[in-house]
Design a protein around this motif. Sequence first.
Motif: not given
Length: 132
Positions: A9-27
């Motif tokens: 689990t990763v906390d974020c203050v912005g949009d979780p969807y945007d951060l998940a998209r970044f990590w989707s690209l990473v993985t």
Amino acid sequence: MTSVVNHITVDCVGDPYDLARFWSLVTGNPLSDDDQPGDPEACVIPPAGTGPLMLFVRVSDAKTVKNRMHVDVKPTDRTRDEEVARLRDAGARLVSDQRRPDGTGWVVLADPEGNEFCVERSDAERSAHPAT
């Protein structure tokens, strides 16, 4: 009896969807079909049996200190340096370059929310130039 890691689990203050998209690209793993921009959480789902899900959850407080836990990623189809360049182009920020002249070492990056992670050498690089 043992337990398995189900989510990271990763906390974020912005949009979780945007951060998940970044990590989707990473993985290279997809986001959950149920997730939408603006949702309070979003999830990156690896193929069954290959590892834990990455769950991104909106919180009200920003990251203020170094992570107590972080993930290390290892490229599967490119070199460490190529992966670092790809991830920086995707929005990661360089935190610390720990590469050594003999080719060993790693690079510490931060995702768009400031969560730190390391990029290690690929298996091919390790085989070609093992650490001495």
